[in-house]
Write a protein that holds these residues in place. Structure first.
Motif, PDB file in Angstrom:
ATOM      1  N   ALA A 105       1.008  -1.085   0.022  1.00  0.00           N
ATOM      2  CA  ALA A 105       0.239  -0.009   0.063  1.00  0.00           C
ATOM      3  C   ALA A 105       0.934   1.267   0.008  1.00  0.00           C
ATOM      4  O   ALA A 105       0.514   2.132  -0.647  1.00  0.00           O
ATOM      5  N   GLU A 106       1.931   1.260   0.895  1.00  0.00           N
ATOM      6  CA  GLU A 106       2.621   2.445   0.812  1.00  0.00           C
ATOM      7  C   GLU A 106       3.246   2.718  -0.506  1.00  0.00           C
ATOM      8  O   GLU A 106       3.304   3.829  -0.919  1.00  0.00           O
ATOM      9  N   VAL A 107       3.765   1.817  -1.144  1.00  0.00           N
ATOM     10  CA  VAL A 107       4.266   1.989  -2.399  1.00  0.00           C
ATOM     11  C   VAL A 107       3.346   2.348  -3.517  1.00  0.00           C
ATOM     12  O   VAL A 107       3.620   3.429  -4.324  1.00  0.00           O
ATOM     13  N   ALA A 108       2.394   1.894  -3.402  1.00  0.00           N
ATOM     14  CA  ALA A 108       1.025   1.955  -4.498  1.00  0.00           C
ATOM     15  C   ALA A 108       0.546   3.515  -4.293  1.00  0.00           C
ATOM     16  O   ALA A 108       0.334   4.339  -5.066  1.00  0.00           O
ATOM     17  N   LEU A 109       0.480   4.008  -3.062  1.00  0.00           N
ATOM     18  CA  LEU A 109      -0.124   5.361  -2.683  1.00  0.00           C
ATOM     19  C   LEU A 109       0.954   6.278  -3.390  1.00  0.00           C
ATOM     20  O   LEU A 109       0.382   7.558  -3.724  1.00  0.00           O
ATOM     21  N   ALA A 115      -1.408  10.625  -9.099  1.00  0.00           N
ATOM     22  CA  ALA A 115      -2.322  10.348 -10.395  1.00  0.00           C
ATOM     23  C   ALA A 115      -3.718  10.752 -10.122  1.00  0.00           C
ATOM     24  O   ALA A 115      -4.479  11.315 -10.985  1.00  0.00           O
ATOM     25  N   PHE A 116      -4.290  10.630  -8.871  1.00  0.00           N
ATOM     26  CA  PHE A 116      -5.500  11.112  -8.660  1.00  0.00           C
ATOM     27  C   PHE A 116      -5.638  12.556  -8.568  1.00  0.00           C
ATOM     28  O   PHE A 116      -6.910  12.984  -8.886  1.00  0.00           O
ATOM     29  N   GLY A 117      -4.686  13.291  -8.319  1.00  0.00           N
ATOM     30  CA  GLY A 117      -4.685  14.659  -8.236  1.00  0.00           C
ATOM     31  C   GLY A 117      -4.458  15.277  -9.293  1.00  0.00           C
ATOM     32  O   GLY A 117      -4.384  16.321  -9.877  1.00  0.00           O
ATOM     33  N   GLY A 118      -4.521  14.308 -10.591  1.00  0.00           N
ATOM     34  CA  GLY A 118      -4.296  14.952 -11.818  1.00  0.00           C
ATOM     35  C   GLY A 118      -2.717  15.309 -12.276  1.00  0.00           C
ATOM     36  O   GLY A 118      -2.481  15.900 -13.540  1.00  0.00           O
ATOM     37  N   ARG A 167      -8.569   2.188 -11.332  1.00  0.00           N
ATOM     38  CA  ARG A 167      -9.332   3.379 -11.554  1.00  0.00           C
ATOM     39  C   ARG A 167      -8.436   4.283 -12.199  1.00  0.00           C
ATOM     40  O   ARG A 167      -8.775   5.233 -12.848  1.00  0.00           O
ATOM     41  N   LEU A 168      -7.191   4.396 -11.922  1.00  0.00           N
ATOM     42  CA  LEU A 168      -6.342   5.276 -12.283  1.00  0.00           C
ATOM     43  C   LEU A 168      -5.388   4.955 -13.499  1.00  0.00           C
ATOM     44  O   LEU A 168      -4.291   5.599 -13.872  1.00  0.00           O
ATOM     45  N   THR A 206     -14.973  11.842 -10.101  1.00  0.00           N
ATOM     46  CA  THR A 206     -15.037  12.540  -8.627  1.00  0.00           C
ATOM     47  C   THR A 206     -13.601  13.334  -8.759  1.00  0.00           C
ATOM     48  O   THR A 206     -12.543  12.724  -9.272  1.00  0.00           O
ATOM     49  N   GLU A 207     -13.579  14.347  -8.310  1.00  0.00           N
ATOM     50  CA  GLU A 207     -12.691  15.283  -8.124  1.00  0.00           C
ATOM     51  C   GLU A 207     -11.873  15.536  -6.853  1.00  0.00           C
ATOM     52  O   GLU A 207     -12.576  15.518  -5.976  1.00  0.00           O
TER      53      GLU A 207
END
Length: 209
Positions: A105-109, A115-118, A167-168, A206-207
């Protein structure tokens, strides 16, 4: 009856998945995320760190997904979500169940958050993620899941991080894991959990602000 504190778009779906597999109801208390997709302050009245999922059972409060999954399997005498005890596969499973949040999880985040922030994913983050995704690809082997056809606790635990990566579009270079994600979404417990509480990952419109 188990009380589950369930944040939207969260690891709480893992718990709903297992409960659905076990045919066990729960008293679900739902929490919506803020406009910035953070957990609401109300969760801090449940757990000092504002965690979800958290369950309450017989006066005890239990946090951390892996612990909750193990607790529920023990409570309901379920041995269908782990390989046979004492086998090499059993201990591999136990390690994977902890690996998801302790290492993966730590690496994935580090890739998920930009990516989620664009924003572009830093090359160092993408390279580190690729190492773990290659490792998981080896574990899947012939699949379709980590230990064959039936979802184990480790698969349920893995699903949340994989959902975010899918999702990303961060699985595009890892077709085996993309196929693994497809197989996870076909599991009855996954379907029941998402029907009850919505998808694990926020939808594409979702933004994050």
């Amino acid at each position: 009856m188990i009380t589950l504190h369930a944040l939207k778009y969260s690891r709480a779906n893992r718990i709903l998945w297992l409960l659905a597999d076990l045919g066990q109801p729960c008293n679900r208390i739902d929490y919506d995320r803020t406009k910035s997709l953070r957990a609401p302050e109300a969760l801090k009245r449940v757990h000092p760190l504002g965690k979800s999922p958290v369950i309450e059972d017989e006066g005890e409060m239990i946090a951390e997904s892996a612990t909750i999954l193990r607790y529920l399997a023990a409570k309901y005498a379920d041995n269908s979500h782990t390989p046979p005890q004492g086998t090499p596969a059993y201990w591999q499973h136990e390690a994977l169940l902890d690996y998801v949040e302790a290492s993966f999880a730590e690496v994935a985040l580090q890739a998920i958050l930009p990516a989620f922030g664009g924003e572009p994913v830093p090359e160092t983050a993408r390279s580190a993620l690729d190492v773990h995704l290659d490792y998981i690809t080896q574990l899947i082997g012939d699949g379709p899941l980590l230990f064959g056809n039936r979802a184990m606790l480790a698969d349920i635990q893995m699903s949340y991080i994989i959902a975010l990566l899918a999702r990303l579009d961060l699985l595009n270079d890892h077709p085996v894991i993309a196929t693994y994600w497809d197989a996870l979404q076909e599991q009855p417990g996954y379907i029941a959990a998402t029907q009850a509480r919505g998808p694990m990952a926020p939808p594409a419109d979702t933004e994050r602000k």
